[in-house]
Design a protein around this motif. Structure first.
Motif, mmCIF file in Angstrom:
data_model
loop_
_atom_site.group_PDB
_atom_site.id
_atom_site.type_symbol
_atom_site.label_atom_id
_atom_site.label_comp_id
_atom_site.label_asym_id
_atom_site.label_seq_id
_atom_site.Cartn_x
_atom_site.Cartn_y
_atom_site.Cartn_z
ATOM 1 N N TYR A 252 42.902 97.881 41.605
ATOM 2 C CA TYR A 252 42.085 98.385 42.717
ATOM 3 C C TYR A 252 42.902 98.361 44.008
ATOM 4 C CZ TYR A 252 38.166 98.724 46.021
ATOM 5 O OH TYR A 252 37.321 99.106 47.032
ATOM 6 N N ALA A 253 43.604 97.254 44.234
ATOM 7 C CA ALA A 253 44.430 97.161 45.435
ATOM 8 C C ALA A 253 45.509 98.244 45.432
ATOM 9 C CB ALA A 253 45.074 95.772 45.528
ATOM 10 N N THR A 254 46.098 98.472 44.268
ATOM 11 C CA THR A 254 47.128 99.508 44.167
ATOM 12 C C THR A 254 46.539 100.876 44.479
ATOM 13 O OG1 THR A 254 48.224 98.215 42.453
ATOM 14 C CG2 THR A 254 48.869 100.511 42.629
ATOM 15 N N SER A 255 45.339 101.119 43.988
ATOM 16 C CA SER A 255 44.746 102.437 44.244
ATOM 17 C C SER A 255 44.385 102.573 45.722
ATOM 18 C CB SER A 255 43.534 102.686 43.351
ATOM 19 O OG SER A 255 42.414 101.994 43.811
ATOM 20 N N LEU A 256 43.963 101.471 46.335
ATOM 21 C CA LEU A 256 43.656 101.521 47.768
ATOM 22 C C LEU A 256 44.920 101.833 48.563
ATOM 23 C CD1 LEU A 256 41.265 98.456 48.238
ATOM 24 C CD2 LEU A 256 40.666 100.868 48.534
ATOM 25 N N GLU A 261 44.817 103.128 52.192
ATOM 26 C CA GLU A 261 43.913 102.101 52.755
ATOM 27 C C GLU A 261 44.580 100.740 52.640
ATOM 28 O OE1 GLU A 261 39.648 102.597 51.824
ATOM 29 O OE2 GLU A 261 40.245 104.377 50.703
ATOM 30 N N THR A 262 45.660 100.597 53.343
ATOM 31 C CA THR A 262 46.497 99.419 53.166
ATOM 32 C C THR A 262 45.823 98.139 53.665
ATOM 33 O OG1 THR A 262 47.581 100.118 55.213
ATOM 34 C CG2 THR A 262 48.736 100.564 53.154
ATOM 35 N N VAL A 289 52.605 96.216 49.370
ATOM 36 C CA VAL A 289 51.791 96.893 50.397
ATOM 37 C C VAL A 289 52.495 96.794 51.752
ATOM 38 C CG1 VAL A 289 49.549 97.022 51.531
ATOM 39 C CG2 VAL A 289 49.683 96.373 49.133
ATOM 40 N N TYR A 290 53.052 95.623 52.045
ATOM 41 C CA TYR A 290 53.790 95.504 53.311
ATOM 42 C C TYR A 290 55.002 96.415 53.330
ATOM 43 C CZ TYR A 290 50.895 91.629 54.917
ATOM 44 O OH TYR A 290 49.821 90.868 55.358
ATOM 45 N N MET A 291 55.627 96.584 52.176
ATOM 46 C CA MET A 291 56.758 97.519 52.109
ATOM 47 C C MET A 291 56.286 98.936 52.414
ATOM 48 S SD MET A 291 58.615 95.968 48.721
ATOM 49 C CE MET A 291 59.804 97.264 48.461
ATOM 50 N N GLN A 292 55.106 99.243 51.895
ATOM 51 C CA GLN A 292 54.564 100.583 52.143
ATOM 52 C C GLN A 292 54.314 100.777 53.636
ATOM 53 O OE1 GLN A 292 51.059 101.386 49.843
ATOM 54 N NE2 GLN A 292 50.552 103.210 51.024
#
Lengths: 467, 580
Positions: A252-256, A261-262, A289-292
């Protein structure tokens, strides 16, 4: 055969109501195997159970408990919860619909289909219900009924969902060997949703059946990996968010984060860490996510701790390498990537990253070693050959460089730099015919590009000199 | 398999070219099988009897020492049927996996069980040289060195092994000399003649580039720890083609053959002539990645035509978790069809072939809904009841827990399934489930088909993940049958011609069979062809289409109820569809 006795279920409900009077409070459905629940799911289930205990006569609370169970693949518990909600509020078609889905998932096609038909009676204008019915019939081999249901779904689907219904209709028509009829709904679907894989694949099958082989191949390739996508029903919105399993939360986090929707993704992962403290996968995902967000410092903090703990997680070491590289810490990046490729030498991503880091360090031999490995692992990956070509060029291995550039050209019909670079090398080696061939290709791509003009000019000079 | 089903002292050798059987003797043998029990409720049919206890096949598969949710623990192993001693009956080779974390291989070895001819087995591993210590996964059977006895190729999680049959009841590990010790996670393998030079080459499906360090914590329904699926690792392993160079050596031609252009998490392999050009092609069933149909280019290369041929993914375009695969001709048109097993929530999938173009016909076949709730691994297609239609047996067992269990003590266990063929590409499930009196709830992985007790019908041996291997004796065969062993010309060591395609004509009926043991999940089946004939007591002819493209030869007519030897060069009848 699917049961078509639509009258059975309302009669049953009536009987129960008459025999039991007004629906009374019902105890919540407990999980069958509490010990097997993950910690986050257990806490959430307890929360929802408490809500039901506080309002045991509320169909909505039982129904929401059912949704939680459904989202976490506890289908038997979901079915019983929906049944409770239905008993408490027989007039709400939602619970019959969800119960139908649960029963079908459990393999009870007879009851599932009966309930779905009842739901259709109650929600005759529900595209989602017709769509589900279509697949239910299709899975049972009742193709004419499937077609009827899909046609209803097409007629009723709101704009956003119409491509799904059209795609399903097309798919069913292909399945009954009516490819010519399938073309129209499939093209309708693709006009509205050009990347809709189920439609693309079905379109490919239809085209193939009609003898349009070249077009078929393109459509089939594009549709590979399709998944059956159901028209969403209001009752199922938010189901993904209710998935509380460890894997589901990570997904779910990956899809967000994939949807940009970081901030929400970070919240989900930080919450997950409360239940799985220092979990390597969760920490790595959080770093991702922080890398993104290109918050390299925060990513580095997380990854440095993770890798210092002695993790053997390839992804963590790879992410650390990428993060260090982005921060300009190339030596540290190299250490991290070397560790990663030792862990998983057969993982192409790691080798590609190593090749690129080696190139930054001007370690052409190291770059070539990794690039060669990627070429073996992913022989259709042009980036691999490009890296190999560049490394060979730096090492002065011109013939090998040319061979690698030719592979890039084979894999990418419109890539200019590889053609130009190879042409230059051929020119230096006196292989004028090869240089000519590639410069012609380059000129077809972009005749005004400076290097193309330059090499053309040199080629002409050499030819004049030769004459 | 002996030509003489009931002989007490079969004599292999060129003399066997002469048919030794008396019809009366055969009729007595085939009449020994009890009729199918149709007592009880309508549809209550017993096709098999579990004879594990009395079979003597005392092999216990080990999946792990302590459950740690490492993926190899849930995958299990196959099983091989091989007449290793050439006495005419099928012996059994059981693959031992062991804990994937154990270094130095399994604590116990693969085991070889010798058949006494009646379906009773004796462990003869000690001193046989067959007790390979690798983390055993699959096996292929074939006479790669053309010396007249069957050899074994064992795939492991780790380096594979080639066990050369010495012809005296023992094997020698010749892996290194042969050059076929491919490391990695080997699954199914198949011997076949890729280049029509008369010897057997070797194709290996490799699963995942896996290591202990690559393991991930995965969860199942309810969020508890469970097994990962291969796509979690995103590390598919390339398949391998070893070309037989003669003299006992092979060379890896995977790259030259083009196999690096497409590969996935390979599990199942079948070989047949899928496009009807007379050359052997290869189909690989992949787990969670698109399948490959390697069409033989006739020049040492293969091209993956699965996408355009329609057998890369199912009719929805969805990649499925391909486990086992079988090749069969359901429409009796000479085009080999494909049937694959998949995960729960994916049906088993049937691809019907028409001249090289496949169509997903699962929905029409009656297989879709019946298989959705099960995770299928091994499968076997044979005419078990010998009514003339191919039937299907599927070995099931989960790889992840699910909310509904068949046995609360065994969360991964499922019952197996038996489907009766109805003719054409249609099936219906037989109840009780699996065609046995009491359905065994287990985790079946590989299964192998063959006539274990010499009565002519097809029995089944099942490898159960982490449990005892089981033996099912066929008690439901009512129709007539005929069998064929297709061999090399007289004067050469007697070898089965793997890849030979047989067309059997009887009355208005035609049946096609391919001589192969390579189908299912990581398993090796009886190589000889078996055809159910229903009420037909004779066949008009059997035509052999040779895998090296040589002139087809017709043999016959033959009486039913026996297995017949078809020796290349000794056919003389008219080939159907031709004029003499």
């Amino acid at each position: 055969m699917i049961s078509t006795s639509r009258k059975r279920l309302p009669c049953l409900a009536l009987f129960l109501t008459l025999s039991c009077g007004q629906p009374g409070p019902i105890d919540p459905v407990q999980p069958q195997d509490e010990a097997s629940l993950g910690p986050l799911l257990k806490v959430t289930v307890d929360e929802y159970l408490t809500r039901v205990e506080a309002q045991p006569a509320s169909a909505a609370t039982h129904g929401r408990l059912g949704l939680l169970y459904e989202a976490n693949h506890l289908t038997s518990e979901a079915a019983r919860s929906y049944a409770n909600a239905l008993a408490l509020d027989p007039d709400d078609p939602t619970w019959n619909f969800r119960l139908a889905i649960a029963k079908i998932t459990m393999g009870d096609f007879e009851e599932g289909s009966a309930r779905l038909l009842t739901a259709l009676d109650e929600m005759p204008r529900s595209a989602a219900a017709h769509h589900r019915a279509g697949y239910l019939y299709m899975d049972q081999g009742e193709m004419e009924r499937a077609l009827t249901s899909f046609r209803s779904a097409v007629a009723l689907a709101p704009d956003g969902a119409a491509p799904l219904a059209e795609a399903s209709l097309g798919e069913a028509l292909v399945a009954v060997d009516r490819p010519a009829e399938a073309i129209e709904p499939l093209e309708n679907a693709l006009k509205a949703a050009p990347n809709l894989k189920p439609a693309l694949y079905a379109y490919g099958l239809a085209l193939r059946a009609l003898g349009r082989i070249d077009q078929a191949e393109i459509a089939l390739e594009a549709g590979l990996g399709a998944e059956r996508i159901m028209i969403p029903h209001a009752s199922g919105v938010g189901l993904q968010e209710l998935g509380m399993g460890y894997g589901q939360r990570n997904t779910y986090a990956t899809s967000l984060s994939g949807k940009g929707e970081t901030a929400r993704a970070i919240r989900v992962l930080e919450h997950l860490l409360e239940y799985y403290p220092d979990d390597e996968v969760v920490v790595n995902n959080l770093a991702g996510v922080y890398m993104q967000l290109e918050d390299w410092d925060q990513a580095k903090l997380l990854l440095a701790d993770l890798t210092a703990s002695g993790t053997d997680r390839f992804g963590a070491w790879l992410n650390l390498a990428i993060t260090q590289k982005s921060l300009g810490n190339i030596a540290e990046a190299r250490k991290a990537i070397d560790h990663a490729v030792v862990l998983l030498p057969g993982q192409a991503r790691g080798q590609i990253e190593r090749a690129e880091i080696c190139m930054i360090q001007r370690d052409a031999a190291g770059a070539l070693e990794s690039a060669t490995r990627v070429c073996e692992l992913e022989p259709e990956n042009p980036r691999a050959f490009l890296l190999a070509a560049e490394a060979n060029t730096r090492l002065g291995l011109d013939e090998a460089a040319c061979a690698a550039f030719e592979q890039v050209n084979r894999l990418n019909a419109s890539f200019l730099p590889s053609r130009v670079s190879a042409a230059a090398l051929y020119l230096s080696a006196g292989r004028l015919a090869d240089a000519e061939r590639l410069i012609l290709e380059a000129e077809e791509i972009d005749p005004s590009e400076a290097r193309v003009i330059q090499i053309r000019s040199r080629l002409q000079q050499v030819k004049r000199g030769v004459r | 398999m002996s030509v003489n089903q009931c002989s007490t002292s079969p004599t292999p050798g060129p003399q066997v070219a002469t048919l030794l059987l008396a019809a009366a003797t055969l009729c007595a043998c085939s009449g020994d099988s009890p009729a199918r029990d149709t007592n009880g409720p309508t549809g209550h049919e017993i096709w098999f009897e579990d004879v594990t206890a009395e079979s003597g096949l005392g092999f216990e598969h080990v999946a792990y020492d302590e459950q740690s949710f490492r993926m190899p623990e849930c995958v299990g192993a196959g099983i091989a049927l091989i007449d290793y001693d050439g006495d005419g009956d099928l012996d059994v080779y059981c693959l031992q996996s062991g804990d994937p974390a154990a270094t130095g291989g399994a604590t116990s070895t693969n085991r070889l069980f010798r058949n006494d001819g009646s379906g009773r087995f004796e462990d003869v591993t000690e001193g046989s040289g067959a007790g390979d210590r690798g983390n055993g996964r699959g096996a292929a059977v074939g006479d790669y060195d053309q010396d007249g006895d069957l050899d074994l190729y064992v795939t492991n999680l780790g380096p594979n092994a080639l066990l050369q049959n010495n012809g005296d009841g023992t094997f020698s590990d010749v892996t290194t000399e042969a050059g076929v010790g491919h490391p990695g996670w080997g699954a199914s393998a198949a011997f076949f003649d890729a280049d029509q030079d008369g010897d057997l080459d070797l194709f290996i499906a490799n699963y995942v580039n896996w290591s202990l360090g690559a393991e991930l914590p995965c969860t199942g329904a309810g969020g508890g720890l469970d097994y990962c699926n291969p796509t979690n690792f995103d590390a598919p392993a390339q398949d391998v083609l070893f070309m037989n160079e003669g003299g006992g050596t092979f060379i890896d031609r995977s790259e030259a053959a083009g196999l690096s252009s497409a590969f996935g998490n390979g599990f199942g392999v079948v070989v047949d002539d899928f496009d009807g050009d007379g050359w052997q092609d290869v189909y690989v069933a992949n787990d969670g990645t698109a399948n490959q149909l390697w069409i033989n280019g006739q020049d040492g290369t293969f091209k993956d035509r699965s996408l355009l041929s329609g057998c890369a993914v199912n009719m929805n375009g969805a990649v499925e978790a391909g486990m086992g695969v079988a090749v069969l001709d359901l429409e009796n048109d000479g085009d080999p069809d494909l049937l694959m097993t998949h995960l729960r929530s994916e049906s088993n999938t049937l691809y019907v072939n028409r001249r090289g173009v496949f169509r997903d016909r699962t929905l029409n076949a009656g297989l879709h809904a019946a298989s959705l709730q099960f995770t299928g691994f091994g499968l076997g297609v044979a005419d078990f009841d010998q009514d003339g239609n191919l039937d299907l047996y599927v070995g099931n067992g989960r790889v992840q827990r699910w909310t509904m269990t068949f046995d609360p003590e065994k969360p991964y266990a499922e019952p197996n399934q038996l489907f009766r063929g109805l003719g054409g590409a249609k099936f219906e499930e037989v109840k009780p489930q699996g065609g046995v009196e009491e359905a065994y709830i287990g985790s079946t992985r590989g299964l192998a088909l063959g006539d274990l007790d010499g009565d002519g019908d097809i029995d089944i041996v099942l490898s159960e993940n982490g449990e005892r291997t089981r033996v099912l004796r066929n008690v439901g065969a009512e129709g007539n049958w005929i069998g064929f062993r297709v061999v090399t010309p007289e004067g050469q060591p007697l070898q089965d011609v793997i890849g030979a395609r047989l067309r059997v004509d009887f009355g208005d009926e035609v049946r096609w069979r391919t001589v192969t043991g390579a189908y299912g999940f990581c398993s090796a089946n009886q190589i000889h062809a078996h055809v159910g004939l229903g009420e037909a007591a004779t066949i008009d002819s059997v035509t052999v289409h040779w895998p090296d493209g040589g002139e087809p030869e017709a043999f016959g007519p033959f009486d039913a109820g026996a297995s017949h030897l078809l020796v290349r060069g000794q056919g003389g009848g008219q080939v159907p569809g031709t004029q003499k």
